[in-house]
Design a protein around this motif. Sequence first.
Motif, PDB file in Angstrom:
ATOM      1  N   ASP A 528     -30.180  -3.436  32.396  1.00 30.71           N
ATOM      2  CA  ASP A 528     -31.250  -4.294  32.910  1.00 30.71           C
ATOM      3  C   ASP A 528     -32.544  -3.497  32.925  1.00 30.71           C
ATOM      4  O   ASP A 528     -32.545  -2.260  32.815  1.00 30.71           O
ATOM      5  CB  ASP A 528     -30.929  -4.811  34.311  1.00 30.71           C
ATOM      6  N   TYR A 537     -38.349   0.345  34.768  1.00 28.50           N
ATOM      7  CA  TYR A 537     -37.151   0.904  35.406  1.00 28.50           C
ATOM      8  C   TYR A 537     -35.936   0.368  34.652  1.00 28.50           C
ATOM      9  O   TYR A 537     -35.663  -0.836  34.663  1.00 28.50           O
ATOM     10  CB  TYR A 537     -37.112   0.526  36.881  1.00 28.50           C
ATOM     11  N   SER A 539     -31.955   0.372  34.062  1.00 24.03           N
ATOM     12  CA  SER A 539     -30.626   0.685  34.591  1.00 24.03           C
ATOM     13  C   SER A 539     -29.708   1.008  33.425  1.00 24.03           C
ATOM     14  O   SER A 539     -29.546   0.193  32.511  1.00 24.03           O
ATOM     15  CB  SER A 539     -30.067  -0.507  35.378  1.00 24.03           C
ATOM     16  N   SER A 541     -25.857   2.397  32.143  1.00 25.49           N
ATOM     17  CA  SER A 541     -24.477   2.312  32.631  1.00 25.49           C
ATOM     18  C   SER A 541     -23.838   3.657  32.925  1.00 25.49           C
ATOM     19  O   SER A 541     -22.717   3.716  33.417  1.00 25.49           O
ATOM     20  CB  SER A 541     -23.605   1.538  31.639  1.00 25.49           C
ATOM     21  N   THR A 544     -27.428   6.117  35.900  1.00 25.01           N
ATOM     22  CA  THR A 544     -28.815   6.514  36.059  1.00 25.01           C
ATOM     23  C   THR A 544     -29.756   5.324  35.952  1.00 25.01           C
ATOM     24  O   THR A 544     -29.526   4.417  35.170  1.00 25.01           O
ATOM     25  CB  THR A 544     -29.206   7.543  34.974  1.00 25.01           C
ATOM     26  N   VAL A 545     -30.813   5.351  36.760  1.00 27.59           N
ATOM     27  CA  VAL A 545     -31.943   4.451  36.559  1.00 27.59           C
ATOM     28  C   VAL A 545     -33.095   5.316  36.058  1.00 27.59           C
ATOM     29  O   VAL A 545     -33.493   6.282  36.716  1.00 27.59           O
ATOM     30  CB  VAL A 545     -32.331   3.717  37.847  1.00 27.59           C
ATOM     31  N   THR A 564     -27.945   6.582  41.440  1.00 26.33           N
ATOM     32  CA  THR A 564     -27.511   5.833  42.606  1.00 26.33           C
ATOM     33  C   THR A 564     -26.168   6.341  43.103  1.00 26.33           C
ATOM     34  O   THR A 564     -25.431   7.003  42.382  1.00 26.33           O
ATOM     35  CB  THR A 564     -27.398   4.334  42.296  1.00 26.33           C
ATOM     36  N   PRO A 569     -25.319   1.423  38.393  1.00 25.04           N
ATOM     37  CA  PRO A 569     -26.526   0.611  38.565  1.00 25.04           C
ATOM     38  C   PRO A 569     -26.496  -0.595  37.644  1.00 25.04           C
ATOM     39  O   PRO A 569     -26.018  -0.530  36.513  1.00 25.04           O
ATOM     40  CB  PRO A 569     -27.651   1.578  38.181  1.00 25.04           C
ATOM     41  N   SER A 572     -32.109  -4.845  38.644  1.00 28.28           N
ATOM     42  CA  SER A 572     -33.113  -4.232  39.516  1.00 28.28           C
ATOM     43  C   SER A 572     -34.282  -5.183  39.699  1.00 28.28           C
ATOM     44  O   SER A 572     -34.462  -6.137  38.933  1.00 28.28           O
ATOM     45  CB  SER A 572     -33.602  -2.905  38.931  1.00 28.28           C
ATOM     46  N   ILE A 581     -32.049  -1.934  43.623  1.00 25.78           N
ATOM     47  CA  ILE A 581     -31.059  -1.803  42.565  1.00 25.78           C
ATOM     48  C   ILE A 581     -29.721  -2.346  43.055  1.00 25.78           C
ATOM     49  O   ILE A 581     -29.219  -1.937  44.109  1.00 25.78           O
ATOM     50  CB  ILE A 581     -30.889  -0.334  42.132  1.00 25.78           C
ATOM     51  N   ASP A 583     -26.116  -2.024  42.780  1.00 27.23           N
ATOM     52  CA  ASP A 583     -25.137  -1.102  42.215  1.00 27.23           C
ATOM     53  C   ASP A 583     -23.792  -1.398  42.849  1.00 27.23           C
ATOM     54  O   ASP A 583     -23.136  -2.351  42.477  1.00 27.23           O
ATOM     55  CB  ASP A 583     -25.577   0.356  42.347  1.00 27.23           C
TER      56      ASP A 583
END
Length: 656
Positions: A528, A537, A539, A541, A544-545, A564, A569, A572, A581, A583
């Motif tokens: 996303d 921003y 996201s 898999s 990490t963002v 996160t 995540p 967002s 976020i 998550d």
Amino acid sequence: MHPIIICLFAGAASYDMLLANYSSNAVYDMATDELGEFVYAATGATGLVVWNRSDDTVAGVLPVGSGNAVTTVAAGGEVVYIGVNNTVWAVNVSQPAYPEKVGEVDVGATVSALAVSGDWLYAVQEDQLAVISIADPTTPSIDGAHSLDGGYDIAISTNDTAYVAQGLSLLILDISSPTNPRMLSTFNDTNGLYSHVALGVNDTVLVGLDGTVVNLDVSDPSNPTQVAAYDTAMTEIICLSTEDELLYVVSRTQTRYVLKIYNTSEDGAQALLGSLGLEGPVFSMVVTGYVAIVGKDTGLQMISASDPSAPVATATLAAVFRHVAVQDSRAYVASNIGLLLYDVTSGATPLGTIRDGVADAYDVAVAGKTMVVGTVNSVVVFDVSSNVPANAGAVSVPGVLGVALSSSGGTAYVASNEGLVVIDTATRKVVGRQLGTVEGRAVEVVGTVCYMATGDDAVLMFNVADESAPEVVNEFTPGGWSGYNGLAVEGNMTYVATDSGLLIIDFFTNTSGPVLAGMYATSAAAVDVSVSGTIAYVSVSDATVLAVDVETPAAPRVTAYLQTRSRKPAGSAVVSNMLYIADSGLTIFGISPPSTSAPTPSPTRVPDVPPFTMTPSTPSPSSHSNKKKAIAIAVGVTGGSALLAVIGAVVYRYRF
């Protein structure tokens, strides 16, 4: 908790972890049915979650309402009992998909453990063992009690004997007269905190204290004697369970968690059969059919012990949190256990879970007094003019993956298996459609222009001035990028999260048509994207963002990595300098604009980080290879703790 890694680069905005992010997947206690087919999980404010082990899915959820939390559970046939704040609820689970509260009793204080024996339920509290009649689960009542010096855990044998871990000792009670428990003895020969207890074989009881499990012979309950001890080499027992002669123990030292399996017919070191390191935090465990089911911060972990010398993690059961929408003091998270509500006035206070019509929610959007939730086969409209969202009705739409609302909330735009569907939210009627054979994956709307990412890897622009006849006015297919998962629009640019990374598409500047303005390859699928100003921003898999500076679209650069707690995540949203976020529940970061002057550096330095560059060609994973060099410091964030941030090649220390 998992460390929160915040890595910043020179000139970047700063990010504060505003709260210990709320995990709606955490399993604090659990029980199974007699056949081990269903797991009943106490998940705090999320409620009672029923997992179906046959297909690893959520069978049902019982929300417990704003301000309530489920912390303990015990199974009793078709009725399970849960501790909810200062009360105990009886829940009918004969239909696992529809758990129903059928009774309640106020026990005056928090319950730390529950156990069922016939028509009686035993509730362990800090200063007493409450004896509750459950002959009629619809009218449970406290009919007896016994004082405790601290209540932690309980196990009940078939010979009417209860074993209560009460801190400084193990209390053994005769409960043959349930309303009048009678003390038989206590055991405290070994110093430590008696925190867990489980029944063994051949008249034995296993008791956890500090980092050791003691095996007691209780063939004479008035005179328990130690026959063996199992030192886990850790500092604290988290949970223990037994099956036949096997003892399963999860223990920890600081943030290191280990499952160890012992043969209780042996003593000492030779009793240890096998072990497996676990990613924590861990809260609970049950064992059924030589499978240890471990309750963690992120859901359930299945561990096969068919070979006790080599336990193997086989599956993880966890709720899937997909998208988040925020308005005023409320955040709404779409998940496969329903729509989760949070008060985000200060932090993230869970308010409950909505299941009515949205038991498997894919996306959510809110504007004005209207909220829409997309599910697998419908769009559900809610009135959010009050604190409690009211279901106003649903519109049947197959295969919904994305929803968006006009600024007034009067019109919903839906990405579905039938392409773009336009809905009047007041009448809950479909008023327009386009591209019925195209699968819509994500959708956004700005004024009278709607954007939709499709399953055939294209981004379409619609003119929706006439809602009854949305018209495709532009289309862009970059090629070489697949799996379009999320979409955001800011200014002239459209941002697309794909399986390969971030695409930046300019629909307006070039008079000859849309162009690929920029791209950034990610180390794993981008699921996303949300945008605020010149920062996207993303996201990813792999936990990490990414905060990506897109001021120069042709050369996007990462300015921060935000990791996160749950490491999963998803969706967002950015609202008023806050990054939300979805998550394993909800995580919130505060965003401060980039500083015009760098703070005075500390003497400590880390190696220089080469700048990120981008060439507009087919993406390569190597473009993300600098990530390992950038993430240099992991810090656990709690109230008042120091935050170490890497800015360029300099380490700075902040307090918040």
